[in-house]
Design a protein around this motif. Structure first.
Motif, PDB file in Angstrom:
ATOM      1  N   HIS A  62       0.833  -1.206   0.000  1.00  0.00           N
ATOM      2  CA  HIS A  62       0.000   0.000   0.000  1.00  0.00           C
ATOM      3  C   HIS A  62       0.869   1.258   0.000  1.00  0.00           C
ATOM      4  O   HIS A  62       1.996   1.223   0.511  1.00  0.00           O
ATOM      5  CB  HIS A  62      -0.879   0.068   1.258  1.00  0.00           C
ATOM      6  N   ASP A  67      -4.217   0.806  -2.564  1.00  0.00           N
ATOM      7  CA  ASP A  67      -3.809  -0.596  -2.565  1.00  0.00           C
ATOM      8  C   ASP A  67      -3.038  -0.848  -3.865  1.00  0.00           C
ATOM      9  O   ASP A  67      -3.593  -0.673  -4.955  1.00  0.00           O
ATOM     10  CB  ASP A  67      -5.080  -1.474  -2.502  1.00  0.00           C
ATOM     11  N   LYS A 105     -10.890   2.250  10.323  1.00  0.00           N
ATOM     12  CA  LYS A 105     -11.126   1.964   8.901  1.00  0.00           C
ATOM     13  C   LYS A 105      -9.778   1.733   8.207  1.00  0.00           C
ATOM     14  O   LYS A 105      -9.631   0.831   7.369  1.00  0.00           O
ATOM     15  CB  LYS A 105     -11.861   3.149   8.272  1.00  0.00           C
ATOM     16  N   THR A 163      -8.692   5.042  -1.375  1.00  0.00           N
ATOM     17  CA  THR A 163      -9.708   5.420  -0.383  1.00  0.00           C
ATOM     18  C   THR A 163      -9.225   6.642   0.380  1.00  0.00           C
ATOM     19  O   THR A 163      -8.041   6.732   0.711  1.00  0.00           O
ATOM     20  CB  THR A 163      -9.920   4.262   0.633  1.00  0.00           C
ATOM     21  N   LEU A 192      -8.578  -1.695   6.316  1.00  0.00           N
ATOM     22  CA  LEU A 192      -8.096  -1.722   4.928  1.00  0.00           C
ATOM     23  C   LEU A 192      -6.757  -2.437   4.816  1.00  0.00           C
ATOM     24  O   LEU A 192      -6.431  -3.025   3.780  1.00  0.00           O
ATOM     25  CB  LEU A 192      -7.912  -0.293   4.414  1.00  0.00           C
TER      26      LEU A 192
END
Ligand code: AMP
Length: 424
Positions: free
Chosen positions: A382, A400, A417, A407, A421
């Motif tokens: 990432h 990603d 969150k 995001t 992820l």
């Protein structure tokens, strides 16, 4: 002026260090299964520990030791191998009063003044084990079993386990007389090294790589044909137990080893995939008299050592992959567009590291598309980008690198969150 490392030494970094640690971790994990515990001894000893232990007439003691006088004139030597030091420690600290056999392992650097070449260094690393205080052939079989498992666990397939017995001090004496009788008429045709070995360390002629000496030795009597009854039974039982474990080996009647302390079982693991004299990855043997010679009680023992560098070189050549685990790890590369965002960047990194997520960031501000390309090349899963918008509004943009989904996360309210992820 640029300095070079001394001849025969090496600096390890990058992939090499990964291999070294992989081999060390695999060894430690294995030794634990067999109830071995670690011993750490000094890198140098009084010279006598090695000259008496390994033997005055051995190649190592005669030619290869790093020996020096300290400021008080005492002769010290950088350890050329592990067993003599371990035995010195066991006797000095009376470690043999615990349960026997005492099972020890060591990992460390050794020093030999050898002619450097591929797989032959002046400073190298060995991993070894010693089982002290048992004469049972079962412990020989277990020690060889560990050696076999170790290379199996590392992913090797094509290795050869050579085993022989060089008898006890009684049968060896008779045999060496026979061997010297056999060699006498061939003496003038032996190489200079073998001429030197004759009469002092005659058994070592079997180590000679010179073809004419090998030819002479073809018809020489072999020690394992002249073992006394006890030594013969001992070797047969070692073979029986290895057969029961389905461990393949060769009874190599030409095998001898370079240390004087060995008795009975000796063994070596070699690779068919290396076409050089340096094809031995590890070896060892029984030493039934050494502890007594060092002033301890009569404690029969056995051990082995493997060479870490040689093992690493061969793993790399055979393409044995050690990065499997790493491939499954999530890792984040954080790209910041300005030095002014550093305090925000550090808060994010602190949060990630606290949650055991591997991460790094760009300390030098460069072109963003280059940074993304490099992150992908370096195996990151990432990236997080912190630009002006993110900094001003406390946002994180996370991408990603596998599917390129992107995001935006509210840093102050949506930390969970972010963690979700990053879960695999
Ligand atoms: P030895 O202690 O001589 O029985 O060696 C055991 C193992 O250590 C060998 O099979 C090699 O893998 C390794 N080894 C021995 N000497 C060297 C050296 N000079 N350089 C690199 N590895 C070595």
């Amino acid at each position: 002026m640029i300095y070079n490392s001394p001849r025969g030494t090496y600096d390890y970094f990058g992939e090499d260090v990964k291999y070294i640690n992989f081999i060390i971790d695999a060894s430690k994990e294995l030794f634990k299964l067999y109830k071995y515990s670690e011993i750490i001894t000094p890198h140098f000893e009084y010279t006598e520990v090695f000259s008496r232990g390994i033997g005055e007439n051995s190649e190592i003691v005669k030619k290869e030791m790093y020996t020096f006088l300290d400021k008080k004139g005492r002769s010290l030597t950088l350890r050329p191998e592990g067993t003599a030091s371990v035995v010195r420690a066991v006797v000095e600290r009376k470690l043999y009063s615990e349960n026997l056999p005492l099972k020890l392992f060591y990992i460390g650097n050794m020093f030999r003044y050898e002619k450097p070449q591929k797989g032959r260094l002046r400073e190298f690393k060995q991993i070894g084990i010693e089982a002290i205080g048992s004469e049972s052939p079962a412990i020989d079989a277990e020690v060889i079993w560990i050696l076999h498992d170790l290379f199996n666990n590392l992913g090797f397939k094509n290795l050869i386990l050579n085993i022989n017995s060089i008898g006890c001090s009684n049968c060896r004496k008779t045999y060496i007389n026979l061997l010297e009788e056999y060699l006498k008429p061939h003496y003038e045709n032996l190489c200079d090294d073998c001429k030197n070995r004759y009469g002092k360390n005659t058994l070592r002629v079997f180590d000679c790589k010179v073809q004419s000496c090998k030819d002479i030795l073809n018809n020489a009597p072999k020690i394992s044909d002249y073992l006394c009854g006890d030594c013969q039974n001992h070797l047969s039982e070692v073979f029986n137990l290895l057969n029961a474990l389905d461990i393949k080996y060769i009874h190599n009647k030409n095998l001898v080893r370079g240390f004087d302390y060995y008795t009975r079982t000796i063994f070596e693991i070699t690779s068919n995939d290396i076409d050089s004299a340096q094809n031995a990855l590890g070896g060892g043997g029984r030493y039934d008299n050494l502890i007594e010679e060092f002033g301890g009680p009569k404690l029969s023992s056995i051990g082995f050592a493997i060479g870490l560098e040689r093992t690493m070189i061969l793993m790399k050549e055979l393409g044995i992959d050690i990065n499997e685990d790493e491939k499954n790890l999530v890792s984040v590369y954080l790209i910041s567009m300005s030095e002014d965002y550093n305090s925000f960047v550090f808060k994010i990194l602190k949060f990630l590291r606290k949650n055991k997520i591997i991460c790094d960031n760009n300390f030098n501000i460069k072109n963003i598309s280059k940074e993304i390309k490099n992150a992908k090349l370096n195996g990151y899963t990432h990236i997080i980008i912190i630009g002006e918008d993110e900094f001003k509004n406390n946002l994180i943009t996370i991408k990603d690198l596998n599917n390129f989904t992107q995001t935006k996360i509210d840093w102050l309210n949506e930390k969970n969150k972010l963690l979700n992820l990053l879960k695999k």
